[in-house]
Scaffold this motif. Structure first.
Motif, PDB file in Angstrom:
ATOM      1  N   ARG A   1      39.756  46.996  39.833  1.00 12.95           N
ATOM      2  CA  ARG A   1      40.008  45.589  40.133  1.00 12.95           C
ATOM      3  C   ARG A   1      39.802  45.249  41.607  1.00 12.95           C
ATOM      4  O   ARG A   1      39.668  44.073  41.953  1.00 12.95           O
ATOM      5  CB  ARG A   1      41.426  45.205  39.696  1.00 12.95           C
ATOM      6  CG  ARG A   1      41.555  45.029  38.190  1.00 12.95           C
ATOM      7  CD  ARG A   1      42.981  44.715  37.777  1.00 12.95           C
ATOM      8  NE  ARG A   1      43.039  44.292  36.377  1.00 12.95           N
ATOM      9  CZ  ARG A   1      44.160  44.134  35.693  1.00 12.95           C
ATOM     10  NH1 ARG A   1      45.340  44.361  36.282  1.00 12.95           N
ATOM     11  NH2 ARG A   1      44.132  43.742  34.434  1.00 12.95           N
ATOM     12  N   VAL A   2      39.764  46.248  42.476  1.00 15.11           N
ATOM     13  CA  VAL A   2      39.435  45.988  43.879  1.00 15.11           C
ATOM     14  C   VAL A   2      38.059  45.341  43.965  1.00 15.11           C
ATOM     15  O   VAL A   2      37.867  44.325  44.651  1.00 15.11           O
ATOM     16  CB  VAL A   2      39.484  47.287  44.706  1.00 15.11           C
ATOM     17  CG1 VAL A   2      38.931  47.049  46.109  1.00 15.11           C
ATOM     18  CG2 VAL A   2      40.913  47.814  44.783  1.00 15.11           C
ATOM     19  N   ALA A   3      37.090  45.910  43.249  1.00 14.17           N
ATOM     20  CA  ALA A   3      35.736  45.350  43.257  1.00 14.17           C
ATOM     21  C   ALA A   3      35.708  43.962  42.632  1.00 14.17           C
ATOM     22  O   ALA A   3      34.968  43.075  43.089  1.00 14.17           O
ATOM     23  CB  ALA A   3      34.777  46.288  42.525  1.00 14.17           C
ATOM     24  N   GLU A   4      36.525  43.748  41.580  1.00 18.97           N
ATOM     25  CA  GLU A   4      36.568  42.423  40.966  1.00 18.97           C
ATOM     26  C   GLU A   4      37.136  41.394  41.928  1.00 18.97           C
ATOM     27  O   GLU A   4      36.627  40.265  42.026  1.00 18.97           O
ATOM     28  CB  GLU A   4      37.386  42.451  39.677  1.00 18.97           C
ATOM     29  CG  GLU A   4      37.420  41.098  38.974  1.00 18.97           C
ATOM     30  CD  GLU A   4      38.116  41.120  37.630  1.00 18.97           C
ATOM     31  OE1 GLU A   4      38.451  40.022  37.137  1.00 18.97           O
ATOM     32  OE2 GLU A   4      38.323  42.212  37.081  1.00 18.97           O
ATOM     33  N   LEU A   5      38.194  41.767  42.653  1.00 20.32           N
ATOM     34  CA  LEU A   5      38.742  40.850  43.651  1.00 20.32           C
ATOM     35  C   LEU A   5      37.712  40.535  44.727  1.00 20.32           C
ATOM     36  O   LEU A   5      37.576  39.385  45.161  1.00 20.32           O
ATOM     37  CB  LEU A   5      40.001  41.443  44.275  1.00 20.32           C
ATOM     38  CG  LEU A   5      41.263  41.444  43.418  1.00 20.32           C
ATOM     39  CD1 LEU A   5      42.366  42.236  44.117  1.00 20.32           C
ATOM     40  CD2 LEU A   5      41.741  40.019  43.122  1.00 20.32           C
ATOM     41  N   HIS A   6      36.993  41.560  45.162  1.00 20.23           N
ATOM     42  CA  HIS A   6      35.962  41.342  46.173  1.00 20.23           C
ATOM     43  C   HIS A   6      34.899  40.389  45.647  1.00 20.23           C
ATOM     44  O   HIS A   6      34.447  39.467  46.362  1.00 20.23           O
ATOM     45  CB  HIS A   6      35.340  42.678  46.581  1.00 20.23           C
ATOM     46  CG  HIS A   6      34.438  42.588  47.767  1.00 20.23           C
ATOM     47  ND1 HIS A   6      33.086  42.371  47.657  1.00 20.23           N
ATOM     48  CD2 HIS A   6      34.695  42.668  49.106  1.00 20.23           C
ATOM     49  CE1 HIS A   6      32.542  42.341  48.869  1.00 20.23           C
ATOM     50  NE2 HIS A   6      33.493  42.514  49.757  1.00 20.23           N
ATOM     51  N   GLN A   7      34.501  40.554  44.395  1.00 18.05           N
ATOM     52  CA  GLN A   7      33.518  39.664  43.792  1.00 18.05           C
ATOM     53  C   GLN A   7      34.039  38.229  43.720  1.00 18.05           C
ATOM     54  O   GLN A   7      33.277  37.272  43.849  1.00 18.05           O
ATOM     55  CB  GLN A   7      33.147  40.161  42.397  1.00 18.05           C
ATOM     56  CG  GLN A   7      32.022  39.385  41.727  1.00 18.05           C
ATOM     57  CD  GLN A   7      31.641  39.990  40.384  1.00 18.05           C
ATOM     58  OE1 GLN A   7      32.385  40.752  39.785  1.00 18.05           O
ATOM     59  NE2 GLN A   7      30.454  39.639  39.904  1.00 18.05           N
ATOM     60  N   ARG A   8      35.349  38.081  43.514  1.00 17.27           N
ATOM     61  CA  ARG A   8      35.955  36.757  43.453  1.00 17.27           C
ATOM     62  C   ARG A   8      36.157  36.140  44.828  1.00 17.27           C
ATOM     63  O   ARG A   8      36.625  35.013  44.934  1.00 17.27           O
ATOM     64  CB  ARG A   8      37.303  36.836  42.728  1.00 17.27           C
ATOM     65  CG  ARG A   8      37.202  37.061  41.224  1.00 17.27           C
ATOM     66  CD  ARG A   8      38.589  37.232  40.616  1.00 17.27           C
ATOM     67  NE  ARG A   8      38.546  37.324  39.158  1.00 17.27           N
ATOM     68  CZ  ARG A   8      38.622  36.293  38.332  1.00 17.27           C
ATOM     69  NH1 ARG A   8      38.752  35.069  38.830  1.00 17.27           N
ATOM     70  NH2 ARG A   8      38.577  36.459  37.027  1.00 17.27           N
ATOM     71  N   GLY A   9      35.865  36.868  45.893  1.00 15.65           N
ATOM     72  CA  GLY A   9      35.933  36.304  47.235  1.00 15.65           C
ATOM     73  C   GLY A   9      37.021  36.848  48.123  1.00 15.65           C
ATOM     74  O   GLY A   9      37.133  36.443  49.283  1.00 15.65           O
ATOM     75  N   VAL A  10      37.860  37.767  47.620  1.00 12.57           N
ATOM     76  CA  VAL A  10      38.930  38.340  48.443  1.00 12.57           C
ATOM     77  C   VAL A  10      38.320  39.302  49.457  1.00 12.57           C
ATOM     78  O   VAL A  10      37.507  40.158  49.098  1.00 12.57           O
ATOM     79  CB  VAL A  10      39.968  39.053  47.561  1.00 12.57           C
ATOM     80  CG1 VAL A  10      41.009  39.762  48.422  1.00 12.57           C
ATOM     81  CG2 VAL A  10      40.635  38.055  46.618  1.00 12.57           C
TER      82      VAL A  10
END
Length: 338
Positions: free
Chosen positions: A143-152
Protein backbone atom coordinates in the motif's frame (compact mmCIF):
# COMPACT_ATOMS: atom_id res chain seq x y z
CA UNK A 1 11.53 50.92 12.22
CA UNK A 2 8.53 48.64 12.62
CA UNK A 3 7.29 46.96 9.48
CA UNK A 4 3.73 47.45 8.35
CA UNK A 5 1.60 44.33 7.94
CA UNK A 6 0.99 45.40 4.32
CA UNK A 7 4.77 45.42 3.71
CA UNK A 8 5.10 41.90 5.11
CA UNK A 9 2.17 40.63 3.06
CA UNK A 10 3.83 42.07 -0.03
CA UNK A 11 6.91 40.00 0.78
CA UNK A 12 4.69 36.95 1.31
CA UNK A 13 3.21 37.41 -2.14
CA UNK A 14 6.70 37.46 -3.69
CA UNK A 15 8.22 34.67 -1.61
CA UNK A 16 7.50 30.95 -1.68
CA UNK A 17 5.82 30.77 1.73
CA UNK A 18 5.62 27.13 2.81
CA UNK A 19 4.26 25.23 5.80
CA UNK A 20 5.04 21.55 6.25
CA UNK A 21 2.19 20.45 8.52
CA UNK A 22 -1.55 21.07 8.78
CA UNK A 23 -4.09 18.49 10.00
CA UNK A 24 -7.03 20.30 8.39
CA UNK A 25 -8.43 17.33 6.47
CA UNK A 26 -9.52 15.37 9.54
CA UNK A 27 -11.92 18.15 10.61
CA UNK A 28 -14.13 17.60 7.55
CA UNK A 29 -14.46 21.29 6.74
CA UNK A 30 -14.94 22.45 3.16
CA UNK A 31 -11.47 23.87 2.49
CA UNK A 32 -12.76 25.77 -0.53
CA UNK A 33 -14.82 27.99 1.75
CA UNK A 34 -13.46 30.56 4.15
CA UNK A 35 -14.33 29.55 7.71
CA UNK A 36 -14.19 31.17 11.12
CA UNK A 37 -13.40 27.71 12.48
CA UNK A 38 -9.95 26.15 12.65
CA UNK A 39 -6.70 27.50 11.28
CA UNK A 40 -6.54 26.73 7.56
CA UNK A 41 -8.62 26.80 4.38
CA UNK A 42 -7.82 27.72 0.79
CA UNK A 43 -9.03 31.36 0.98
CA UNK A 44 -7.01 32.06 4.13
CA UNK A 45 -3.92 30.37 2.68
CA UNK A 46 -4.11 32.51 -0.44
CA UNK A 47 -4.71 35.66 1.60
CA UNK A 48 -1.45 35.16 3.51
CA UNK A 49 0.54 34.27 0.37
CA UNK A 50 1.06 30.57 1.10
CA UNK A 51 2.53 28.80 -1.93
CA UNK A 52 3.14 25.30 -0.51
CA UNK A 53 0.97 23.71 2.18
CA UNK A 54 1.50 20.16 3.40
CA UNK A 55 -1.76 18.48 4.38
CA UNK A 56 -1.27 15.55 6.72
CA UNK A 57 -3.65 12.63 7.08
CA UNK A 58 -4.51 11.36 10.56
CA UNK A 59 -6.10 7.91 10.96
CA UNK A 60 -5.51 7.16 14.65
CA UNK A 61 -5.69 9.54 17.60
CA UNK A 62 -4.44 9.50 21.14
CA UNK A 63 -3.67 6.04 22.50
CA UNK A 64 -7.04 5.10 23.84
CA UNK A 65 -9.59 2.77 22.25
CA UNK A 66 -12.10 4.35 19.90
CA UNK A 67 -10.81 7.87 20.23
CA UNK A 68 -10.48 8.67 16.56
CA UNK A 69 -13.68 6.84 15.64
CA UNK A 70 -15.59 9.02 18.09
CA UNK A 71 -13.90 12.13 16.68
CA UNK A 72 -14.83 11.16 13.11
CA UNK A 73 -18.45 10.59 14.08
CA UNK A 74 -18.51 14.01 15.76
CA UNK A 75 -17.08 15.64 12.62
CA UNK A 76 -19.63 14.00 10.34
CA UNK A 77 -17.44 11.55 8.45
CA UNK A 78 -19.47 9.09 6.35
CA UNK A 79 -19.73 5.57 7.76
CA UNK A 80 -17.74 3.97 4.93
CA UNK A 81 -14.83 6.36 5.55
CA UNK A 82 -14.67 5.38 9.21
CA UNK A 83 -14.49 1.61 8.70
CA UNK A 84 -10.72 1.18 8.99
CA UNK A 85 -7.50 3.14 9.14
CA UNK A 86 -6.97 2.49 5.43
CA UNK A 87 -10.43 3.82 4.47
CA UNK A 88 -9.80 6.87 6.65
CA UNK A 89 -6.59 7.60 4.76
CA UNK A 90 -8.07 7.08 1.30
CA UNK A 91 -11.12 9.19 2.12
CA UNK A 92 -8.96 12.15 3.17
CA UNK A 93 -6.81 11.85 0.04
CA UNK A 94 -9.95 11.85 -2.08
CA UNK A 95 -11.39 14.81 -0.15
CA UNK A 96 -8.33 16.93 -0.88
CA UNK A 97 -8.46 15.92 -4.54
CA UNK A 98 -12.09 17.05 -4.67
CA UNK A 99 -11.29 20.36 -2.97
CA UNK A 100 -8.55 20.98 -5.53
CA UNK A 101 -10.90 20.20 -8.43
CA UNK A 102 -13.37 22.73 -7.00
CA UNK A 103 -10.74 25.43 -6.44
CA UNK A 104 -11.03 26.92 -9.95
CA UNK A 105 -7.41 26.07 -10.66
CA UNK A 106 -6.10 27.83 -7.57
CA UNK A 107 -4.84 24.72 -5.71
CA UNK A 108 -3.31 21.52 -7.03
CA UNK A 109 -2.07 18.36 -5.33
CA UNK A 110 1.59 18.50 -6.24
CA UNK A 111 3.58 15.33 -6.83
CA UNK A 112 6.69 16.45 -8.74
CA UNK A 113 9.36 19.07 -8.37
CA UNK A 114 8.54 20.38 -11.83
CA UNK A 115 4.89 20.67 -10.86
CA UNK A 116 5.84 22.69 -7.79
CA UNK A 117 7.81 25.16 -9.89
CA UNK A 118 5.02 25.39 -12.47
CA UNK A 119 2.51 26.16 -9.74
CA UNK A 120 4.76 28.90 -8.39
CA UNK A 121 5.12 30.43 -11.85
CA UNK A 122 1.36 30.31 -12.45
CA UNK A 123 0.24 31.50 -9.00
CA UNK A 124 -1.25 28.22 -7.76
CA UNK A 125 -1.02 26.82 -4.24
CA UNK A 126 0.80 23.48 -4.12
CA UNK A 127 -0.81 20.96 -1.77
CA UNK A 128 1.59 18.20 -0.67
CA UNK A 129 0.14 15.09 1.00
CA UNK A 130 1.62 13.25 3.99
CA UNK A 131 0.50 10.45 6.32
CA UNK A 132 0.84 10.47 10.13
CA UNK A 133 1.72 6.89 10.98
CA UNK A 134 2.27 3.73 8.94
CA UNK A 135 -0.63 2.06 10.77
CA UNK A 136 -2.66 3.60 7.91
CA UNK A 137 -1.47 0.82 5.60
CA UNK A 138 -2.61 -1.87 8.07
CA UNK A 139 0.50 -4.01 7.66
CA UNK A 140 0.28 -4.21 3.87
CA UNK A 141 3.59 -2.91 2.56
CA UNK A 142 2.33 -2.82 -1.03
CA UNK A 143 0.00 0.00 0.00
CA UNK A 144 3.00 2.33 0.22
CA UNK A 145 3.18 2.27 -3.58
CA UNK A 146 -0.59 2.76 -3.82
CA UNK A 147 -0.40 5.81 -1.57
CA UNK A 148 2.44 7.17 -3.68
CA UNK A 149 0.36 6.64 -6.81
CA UNK A 150 -2.51 8.52 -5.15
CA UNK A 151 -0.20 11.50 -4.57
CA UNK A 152 1.16 10.97 -1.05
CA UNK A 153 4.77 12.10 -0.86
CA UNK A 154 5.77 11.57 2.79
CA UNK A 155 4.83 9.46 5.78
CA UNK A 156 5.78 9.18 9.43
CA UNK A 157 6.23 5.58 10.50
CA UNK A 158 4.58 6.27 13.87
CA UNK A 159 2.28 8.91 15.34
CA UNK A 160 0.91 9.32 18.88
CA UNK A 161 1.39 5.71 19.94
CA UNK A 162 3.50 2.70 19.06
CA UNK A 163 2.25 0.68 16.11
CA UNK A 164 3.25 -2.45 14.25
CA UNK A 165 5.98 -0.52 12.41
CA UNK A 166 7.85 0.98 15.35
CA UNK A 167 7.99 3.27 18.36
CA UNK A 168 6.38 6.62 19.08
CA UNK A 169 8.01 9.48 20.97
CA UNK A 170 4.84 9.87 23.06
CA UNK A 171 5.62 9.50 26.81
CA UNK A 172 5.60 6.05 28.40
CA UNK A 173 5.75 4.27 25.03
CA UNK A 174 8.97 2.44 25.86
CA UNK A 175 11.29 3.86 23.18
CA UNK A 176 10.67 1.00 20.73
CA UNK A 177 12.82 0.47 17.63
CA UNK A 178 11.59 -0.16 14.11
CA UNK A 179 10.05 -3.60 13.77
CA UNK A 180 10.83 -5.93 10.86
CA UNK A 181 7.62 -4.66 9.27
CA UNK A 182 8.78 -1.09 9.83
CA UNK A 183 12.09 -1.88 8.14
CA UNK A 184 10.17 -3.26 5.14
CA UNK A 185 7.97 -0.17 5.01
CA UNK A 186 11.02 2.08 5.18
CA UNK A 187 12.69 0.15 2.38
CA UNK A 188 9.57 0.44 0.20
CA UNK A 189 9.29 4.16 0.92
CA UNK A 190 12.88 4.63 -0.21
CA UNK A 191 12.19 2.57 -3.35
CA UNK A 192 9.14 4.56 -4.47
CA UNK A 193 10.59 7.93 -3.44
CA UNK A 194 8.44 8.77 -0.41
CA UNK A 195 10.10 10.92 2.25
CA UNK A 196 10.19 9.83 5.91
CA UNK A 197 8.76 12.28 8.45
CA UNK A 198 10.49 11.67 11.80
CA UNK A 199 8.41 14.12 13.86
CA UNK A 200 6.81 11.42 16.04
CA UNK A 201 9.53 8.74 16.01
CA UNK A 202 10.95 7.37 19.25
CA UNK A 203 14.69 7.80 19.64
CA UNK A 204 15.38 4.17 18.72
CA UNK A 205 13.04 4.26 15.73
CA UNK A 206 14.64 7.53 14.65
CA UNK A 207 18.09 5.95 14.90
CA UNK A 208 16.94 3.05 12.72
CA UNK A 209 15.54 5.45 10.13
CA UNK A 210 18.74 7.51 10.04
CA UNK A 211 20.75 4.32 9.59
CA UNK A 212 19.06 3.70 6.24
CA UNK A 213 21.52 4.66 3.49
CA UNK A 214 19.11 6.27 1.01
CA UNK A 215 15.93 7.31 2.86
CA UNK A 216 15.04 10.99 2.46
CA UNK A 217 14.44 12.28 5.98
CA UNK A 218 12.87 15.45 7.36
CA UNK A 219 10.65 16.53 10.26
CA UNK A 220 7.36 18.18 9.38
CA UNK A 221 6.64 19.70 12.81
CA UNK A 222 8.86 19.76 15.87
CA UNK A 223 10.61 21.85 18.47
CA UNK A 224 14.32 21.54 19.20
CA UNK A 225 15.62 20.18 22.48
CA UNK A 226 18.44 22.68 22.80
CA UNK A 227 15.92 25.53 23.00
CA UNK A 228 13.82 23.85 25.70
CA UNK A 229 10.20 22.79 25.56
CA UNK A 230 8.45 19.49 25.05
CA UNK A 231 9.17 15.83 25.24
CA UNK A 232 9.46 15.03 21.55
CA UNK A 233 11.81 17.82 20.50
CA UNK A 234 14.84 16.83 18.43
CA UNK A 235 18.37 16.79 19.79
CA UNK A 236 21.22 18.75 18.22
CA UNK A 237 22.80 15.52 17.03
CA UNK A 238 19.64 14.54 15.16
CA UNK A 239 19.31 18.05 13.70
CA UNK A 240 22.86 17.81 12.35
CA UNK A 241 22.25 14.37 10.86
CA UNK A 242 19.06 15.50 9.15
CA UNK A 243 20.87 18.53 7.72
CA UNK A 244 23.72 16.32 6.47
CA UNK A 245 21.16 14.33 4.46
CA UNK A 246 19.68 17.48 2.91
CA UNK A 247 16.62 17.43 5.14
CA UNK A 248 14.66 20.30 6.64
CA UNK A 249 13.07 20.61 10.08
CA UNK A 250 9.75 22.45 10.29
CA UNK A 251 9.60 24.37 13.58
CA UNK A 252 6.24 23.85 15.27
CA UNK A 253 4.12 26.74 16.56
CA UNK A 254 2.64 24.84 19.53
CA UNK A 255 3.63 26.33 22.92
CA UNK A 256 3.65 22.90 24.59
CA UNK A 257 6.78 22.07 22.57
CA UNK A 258 8.31 25.55 22.66
CA UNK A 259 8.45 26.10 26.40
CA UNK A 260 6.52 29.35 26.07
CA UNK A 261 3.50 30.84 24.35
CA UNK A 262 4.98 33.92 22.67
CA UNK A 263 6.04 34.42 19.07
CA UNK A 264 9.55 35.04 20.39
CA UNK A 265 9.56 31.44 21.64
CA UNK A 266 9.09 30.27 18.05
CA UNK A 267 11.95 32.54 17.04
CA UNK A 268 14.15 31.05 19.77
CA UNK A 269 13.65 27.53 18.42
CA UNK A 270 14.24 28.68 14.84
CA UNK A 271 17.48 30.40 15.81
CA UNK A 272 18.77 27.40 17.74
CA UNK A 273 18.04 25.13 14.80
CA UNK A 274 19.80 27.56 12.44
CA UNK A 275 22.87 27.49 14.66
CA UNK A 276 23.01 23.70 14.48
CA UNK A 277 21.76 22.95 10.95
CA UNK A 278 22.78 26.01 8.97
CA UNK A 279 20.64 28.32 6.88
CA UNK A 280 19.29 25.62 4.54
CA UNK A 281 17.90 23.26 7.17
CA UNK A 282 15.10 25.18 8.91
CA UNK A 283 11.49 25.88 7.96
CA UNK A 284 8.03 26.27 9.45
CA UNK A 285 5.88 23.26 10.38
CA UNK A 286 2.96 24.90 12.15
CA UNK A 287 0.76 21.94 13.17
CA UNK A 288 -2.25 24.06 12.25
CA UNK A 289 -5.54 22.30 13.03
CA UNK A 290 -3.61 19.74 15.08
CA UNK A 291 -5.49 20.03 18.39
CA UNK A 292 -2.74 22.22 19.82
CA UNK A 293 -2.78 25.85 20.95
CA UNK A 294 -0.95 28.54 18.99
CA UNK A 295 1.24 31.34 20.43
CA UNK A 296 -0.40 34.48 21.74
CA UNK A 297 -1.35 36.74 18.87
CA UNK A 298 -1.65 33.92 16.32
CA UNK A 299 -5.28 32.94 15.73
CA UNK A 300 -4.87 31.14 12.40
CA UNK A 301 -2.67 31.10 9.30
CA UNK A 302 -3.51 34.72 8.48
CA UNK A 303 -1.43 35.80 11.48
CA UNK A 304 1.75 34.27 10.04
CA UNK A 305 3.05 37.77 9.08
CA UNK A 306 3.54 38.42 12.81
CA UNK A 307 6.19 35.70 12.88
CA UNK A 308 7.73 37.09 9.70
CA UNK A 309 7.92 40.55 11.31
CA UNK A 310 9.62 39.10 14.39
CA UNK A 311 12.21 37.33 12.24
CA UNK A 312 12.86 40.38 10.06
CA UNK A 313 13.65 42.44 13.16
CA UNK A 314 16.59 40.10 13.79
CA UNK A 315 17.68 38.64 10.44
CA UNK A 316 18.19 39.72 6.81
CA UNK A 317 15.41 39.25 4.28
CA UNK A 318 17.26 36.53 2.36
CA UNK A 319 17.51 34.31 5.45
CA UNK A 320 13.91 34.94 6.51
CA UNK A 321 12.75 34.02 3.00
CA UNK A 322 14.57 30.68 3.33
CA UNK A 323 13.02 29.98 6.73
CA UNK A 324 9.51 30.96 5.62
CA UNK A 325 9.57 28.65 2.61
CA UNK A 326 12.70 28.69 0.49
CA UNK A 327 14.20 25.71 2.27
CA UNK A 328 11.07 23.57 1.91
CA UNK A 329 10.81 24.68 -1.72
CA UNK A 330 14.29 23.28 -2.26
CA UNK A 331 13.60 20.10 -0.29
CA UNK A 332 10.37 19.23 -2.07
CA UNK A 333 11.73 20.21 -5.46
CA UNK A 334 14.41 17.58 -4.85
CA UNK A 335 12.22 14.88 -3.26
CA UNK A 336 8.74 14.98 -4.82
CA UNK A 337 9.96 13.12 -7.88
CA UNK A 338 10.32 13.70 -11.60
Amino acid sequence: MALKTSDVLELHQRWCIADSHADSLMWNRDLCERSSEGHVDFPRLREVGMKLQCFTIVTRGFPFIGGFEAFAVWRGWPREARESEWTRAVWQVDRLADFCRRSDGQVRITTTGRGLEENLAEGRLSAVLGIEGAHAIEGQVERVAELHQRGVRFMGLTHLSNNEAGGSSFPLMGNKPLSPLGQSVLEEMARVGMSVDVAHASERTLEDILAHPTARVFSSHTGVRGAGGGWRNLSDEVLRRIAERGGVVGIILAPVYLGGDAIDDVVRHIEHALGVMGEEGVGIGSDYDGMVALPKGIHDVTDLPKLTEALLRRHPEALVERILGGNFRRYFRETLGA
